[in-house]
Design an enzyme around this catalytic site. Structure first.
Site, PDB file in Angstrom:
ATOM      1  N   SER A 235     -10.607  15.645  -3.819  1.00  0.00           N
ATOM      2  CA  SER A 235     -11.753  15.318  -4.650  1.00  0.00           C
ATOM      3  C   SER A 235     -11.751  13.829  -5.008  1.00  0.00           C
ATOM      4  O   SER A 235     -11.764  12.992  -4.110  1.00  0.00           O
ATOM      5  CB  SER A 235     -11.736  16.224  -5.886  1.00  0.00           C
ATOM      6  OG  SER A 235     -12.959  16.213  -6.553  1.00  0.00           O
ATOM      7  N   ASP A 459     -19.454  22.882  -0.314  1.00  0.00           N
ATOM      8  CA  ASP A 459     -18.672  22.393  -1.455  1.00  0.00           C
ATOM      9  C   ASP A 459     -19.653  21.868  -2.497  1.00  0.00           C
ATOM     10  O   ASP A 459     -20.397  20.925  -2.237  1.00  0.00           O
ATOM     11  CB  ASP A 459     -17.735  21.283  -0.989  1.00  0.00           C
ATOM     12  CG  ASP A 459     -16.795  20.788  -2.073  1.00  0.00           C
ATOM     13  OD1 ASP A 459     -17.177  20.791  -3.265  1.00  0.00           O
ATOM     14  OD2 ASP A 459     -15.671  20.373  -1.732  1.00  0.00           O
ATOM     15  N   HIS A 487     -14.611  24.299  -3.280  1.00  0.00           N
ATOM     16  CA  HIS A 487     -14.223  22.899  -3.369  1.00  0.00           C
ATOM     17  C   HIS A 487     -12.910  22.664  -2.640  1.00  0.00           C
ATOM     18  O   HIS A 487     -11.912  23.309  -2.948  1.00  0.00           O
ATOM     19  CB  HIS A 487     -14.104  22.522  -4.849  1.00  0.00           C
ATOM     20  CG  HIS A 487     -13.873  21.063  -5.083  1.00  0.00           C
ATOM     21  ND1 HIS A 487     -14.470  20.076  -4.340  1.00  0.00           N
ATOM     22  CD2 HIS A 487     -13.099  20.427  -6.000  1.00  0.00           C
ATOM     23  CE1 HIS A 487     -14.084  18.891  -4.803  1.00  0.00           C
ATOM     24  NE2 HIS A 487     -13.253  19.084  -5.796  1.00  0.00           N
TER      25      HIS A 487
END
Length: 518
Positions: A235, A459, A487
């Site tokens: 991320s 995502d 995710h």
């Protein structure tokens, strides 16, 4: 409705949480499969100082003093310059944790970052080692978790106490949503939050940036004795890793960037794209939910989304009181929904929360919102919310025009109609004490060894197109596509992704660019 002249798609949810919001945590399984107690060497190789400027040598030459901190882990703290552009201006502490390679002599160190910005890498490794990395990597690498500057056990951003944070995050504004009074009240809150951070953070706020943190990572690499950086970033951690590659392409080892952020897009576009991504994930949840007898919705997906929109509007008009005195309004419910959309495994919890709200009970929805903010029994377990704000406000310039803001709101209203009413508002960074120093531009990292980028097709937090874009920007970028929900892609049960990542990190086998894993 009177709307204030300047509003923008909020970045409140922008790339927060990384691995912190996960199905494993919500299902009660966020635990570390911690190795049994074993004698572990606390030694480290000599620092690598090749190419380091003379004024930085005192930092790179420091010895890492590892101490046992339980369950086979070792912890340490090192010192970094407060400002890498002026090493004499002061110092900060960086907290580290190490899990030594279980197979004997390690390939080297593997640094990890769980995202955020603001999530603790120390906590990730200590509490969730086998979620952070697969068993094969645990065997062959010294796995390193670190708290970036401003975060957790490192020199940290401080702002509000728990009661003040509750009021900031959960209090319902007095004026109707979208009115000038509503806008003014939120702007006042944001300014008070920024002032509190400045007062309590002892002068570090201007230096809580991704570029400064990427330079910290090179320091960690150096003091650990690694000639090149091996890194697994999730991320926001992909932005951190890409920034490292931009600054130190010649020191890039094996980098995996999972659930990528596009470093070239401005903050307004981040919030806009995420709104559309979460709406898409919400529709996927709704389609799945409607096939279950326990689903609180009926009819088609469109029917269910309309009913959910009506539910959000209902709590926006008449917030639901919880046992602790907080009121569940539409903003808190939106946060709860988003928290559960990070992983498909969390969808049953979203159904449970929405069923409760439909029945007038907000407790489980607050559980999800509290999980998102790492709040438990009235206390905040870390400073992730404060650090998140600090990094984003320094990394993302507030530079959108009124026309751009209006276009973004129109796009969100069209493509994310369910959550659109609760996705816009004053930019909290307009009240930050310092102007942003970050730039939004493509990163090529010319000369770097291959860098693997992983994107998941639906995502919601870091939409797939960002991974595609980053892989294209990087001169040595290699894209792996995971087809699915949720995710990030590695260590999520997709054998194709896991094999490709581990072959690269363990043997240096570069995946085929464009590999698709169903």
């Amino acid at each position: 409705m009177n709307v204030a002249p300047t509003r923008r798609a909020r970045r409140t949810l922008a790339v927060i949480a990384g691995l912190a919001v996960s199905a494993l945590a919500l299902s009660g399984c966020l635990y570390a499969l911690i190795p049994e107690e074993r004698p572990v060497s606390t030694s480290s190789p000599a620092p690598d100082t090749e190419g380091v400027d003379e004024d930085l040598l005192p930092f790179y030459e420091q010895t890492v003093e590892w101490e046992d901190c339980g369950a086979g882990f070792q912890c340490s703290t090192i010192t970094a310059p407060l400002d890498w552009a002026d090493p004499a201006a002061g110092e900060i502490d960086l907290a580290l944790v190490r899990n030594r390679a279980t197979g004997g002599e390690p390939i080297g160190s593997l640094l990890t970052n769980p995202g955020g910005p603001g999530s603790s890498g120390v906590d990730l490794v200590r509490e969730s080692l086998t979620y952070a990395v697969g068993e094969a990597l645990i065997e062959e690498y010294d796995v390193i978790g670190f708290d970036p500057r401003g975060v957790g056990q490192s020199t940290a951003v401080r702002c509000f106490d728990a009661a003040e944070m509750d009021a900031y995050l959960f209090d319902i504004p007095e004026d109707p949503r979208g009115s000038e009074g509503w806008e003014a009240e939120l702007q006042e809150r944001n300014a008070a939050f920024g002032e509190a951070c400045e007062d309590a953070s002892e002068g570090i706020l201007p230096f809580i940036t991704t570029e400064q943190s990427a330079r910290d990572m090179d320091l960690i690499r150096g003091v650990l004795g690694d000639r090149a950086l091996n890194f697994l970033g999730y991320s926001y951690g992909t932005f951190l890793g890409a920034t490292y590659a931009k600054l130190f392409p010649e020191r890039v080892g094996r980098l995996v960037l999972d659930g990528a952020i596009d470093p070239s897009i401005p903050g307004l576009d981040v919030g806009t794209t995420q709104a559309v991504g979460f709406e898409s994930a919400l529709r996927a949840y709704m389609a799945d939910c409607l096939g279950d007898e326990e689903c609180p919705f009926r009819g088609s997906v469109d029917d269910g989304m309309q009913d959910l929109g009506a539910l959000l509007a209902s709590v926006d008009r008449d917030p639901l009181p919880a046992a602790d005195g907080r009121l569940l309004g539409a903003d808190a419910l939106t946060t709860a929904i988003v928290a559960a959309l990070y992983s498909q495994d969390s969808w049953p919890f979203l159904s449970q929360a929405l069923t409760g709200v439909l029945e007038g009970d907000p407790e489980f929805a607050f559980f999800l919102a509290d999980f998102y903010y790492n709040r438990e029994e009235g206390e905040y377990l870390d400073n992730s919310t404060e650090a998140f704000r600090a990094y984003n406000c320094m990394d993302y310039p507030v530079d959108a025009t009124e026309e751009e803001e209006a276009a973004a709101e129109a796009l969100i209203a069209e493509q994310a109609p369910t959550i659109a009413p609760y996705w816009s508002g004053p930019d909290p960074c307009e009240g930050w004490p310092y102007p942003a120093t970050g730039v939004r531009e493509p990163i090529a990292a010319e000369g770097a060894d291959p860098i693997v980028v992983i994107g998941t097709t639906n995502d919601p937090a870091t939409p797939y197109e960002w991974s595609v874009s980053l892989a294209e920007q990087l001169s040595s970028g290699v894209l792996i596509t995971r087809e699915g929900e949720g995710h990030t892609g590695y260590n999520k049960g997709n054998d194709c992704v896991d094999r490709a990542v581990e072959a690269y990190l363990l043997d240096g086998t570069v995946p085929e660019d464009g590999l698709v894993c169903s």
